[in-house]
Scaffold this active site. Structure first.
Site, mmCIF file in Angstrom:
data_model
loop_
_atom_site.group_PDB
_atom_site.id
_atom_site.type_symbol
_atom_site.label_atom_id
_atom_site.label_comp_id
_atom_site.label_asym_id
_atom_site.label_seq_id
_atom_site.Cartn_x
_atom_site.Cartn_y
_atom_site.Cartn_z
ATOM 1 N N SER A 231 2.541 5.773 -3.965
ATOM 2 C CA SER A 231 3.052 4.975 -3.012
ATOM 3 C C SER A 231 1.579 4.518 -2.006
ATOM 4 O O SER A 231 1.789 4.028 -1.088
ATOM 5 C CB SER A 231 4.092 5.208 -2.288
ATOM 6 O OG SER A 231 5.232 5.397 -2.973
ATOM 7 N N ARG A 232 0.467 4.920 -2.441
ATOM 8 C CA ARG A 232 -0.713 4.685 -1.962
ATOM 9 C C ARG A 232 -0.643 5.730 -0.577
ATOM 10 O O ARG A 232 -1.406 5.186 0.384
ATOM 11 C CB ARG A 232 -1.108 3.314 -1.529
ATOM 12 C CG ARG A 232 -1.326 2.365 -2.609
ATOM 13 C CD ARG A 232 -2.588 2.850 -3.316
ATOM 14 N NE ARG A 232 -3.026 1.781 -4.447
ATOM 15 C CZ ARG A 232 -2.372 2.102 -5.826
ATOM 16 N NH1 ARG A 232 -1.724 3.114 -6.000
ATOM 17 N NH2 ARG A 232 -2.973 1.293 -6.537
#
Length: 211
Positions: free
Chosen positions: A189-190
């Protein structure tokens, strides 16, 4: 090229937690380097070196790390190359290692100094003969008319120096003395992990940065 915006990758191979990070950045760097070598990462010692010239323009190139200890990070090059000339003007640089296979990046910043004559001589003697002759043959970063210039220069150096070419006076080592390290581990999810170490009052301060 129109499809570049569609590329996606989920980073899921590891994590970087303060409880597992060392208090000294060099120890963590050496551990990560050992793991990169053990995992057969392609060119684990390859690092991007960024310098800035008198005109304020940054430039980067890839070189190979040849030494790493408490005194700093060492690489060897032509002192008359663009990076050599820029470091003579502005003796600060940034290094970056990108171990794609492990989803890891290490960034290191600090002042750069030349290695001693003895250290440069010792490393030069350890290089393969072709590489030693190449140091004489290549006017690195300078314009040449064709590849034939390099071939002719190498042949001339071989005739002149034979099997024991000395180290050229314009060739030697640089040592970056770190005052900052940053370790980046890709996460889902970065929400990547970033730990920065910066030298503060003679000791290392460790901080987490937002991705």
């Amino acid at each position: 090229m129109s499809k570049l915006s569609e590329f996606r990758k989920s980073y899921e191979l590891g994590e970087l937690d303060e409880s597992e990070a060392t208090s000294q950045p060099l120890a963590l760097f050496q551990r990560w380097m050992d793991e990169a070598i053990a995992h057969d990462v392609s060119e684990p010692t390859a690092m991007t070196v960024a310098t800035v010239g008198a005109d304020g323009r940054p430039s980067t190139r890839v070189v190979l790390l040849k030494g790493c200890d408490e005194s700093g990070m060492v690489w060897f090059t032509n002192y008359e190359s663009r990076k050599g000339e820029e470091l003579a003007i502005n003796p600060f640089a940034a290094l970056q290692f990108h171990w794609v296979e492990m989803e890891r990046v290490v960034r290191i910043e600090g002042r750069v100094e030349k290695t001693s004559v003895q250290e440069s001589d010792d490393y030069f003697k350890s290089r393969p003969l072709d590489s030693r002759l190449g140091a004489w043959a290549s006017p690195q970063s300078h314009v040449i008319s064709s590849r034939a210039v390099l071939v002719a220069n190498a042949a001339k150096a071989a005739v002149q120096h034979g099997l024991n070419p000395p180290r050229p006076p314009h060739w030697g080592g640089f040592r970056l003395v770190p005052d900052r390290f940053e370790f980046w581990q890709g996460r889902r999810s970065r929400l990547h992990d970033r730990l920065r170490y910066r030298l503060d009052a003679g000791g290392w301060l460790r901080e987490r940065l937002a991705p």
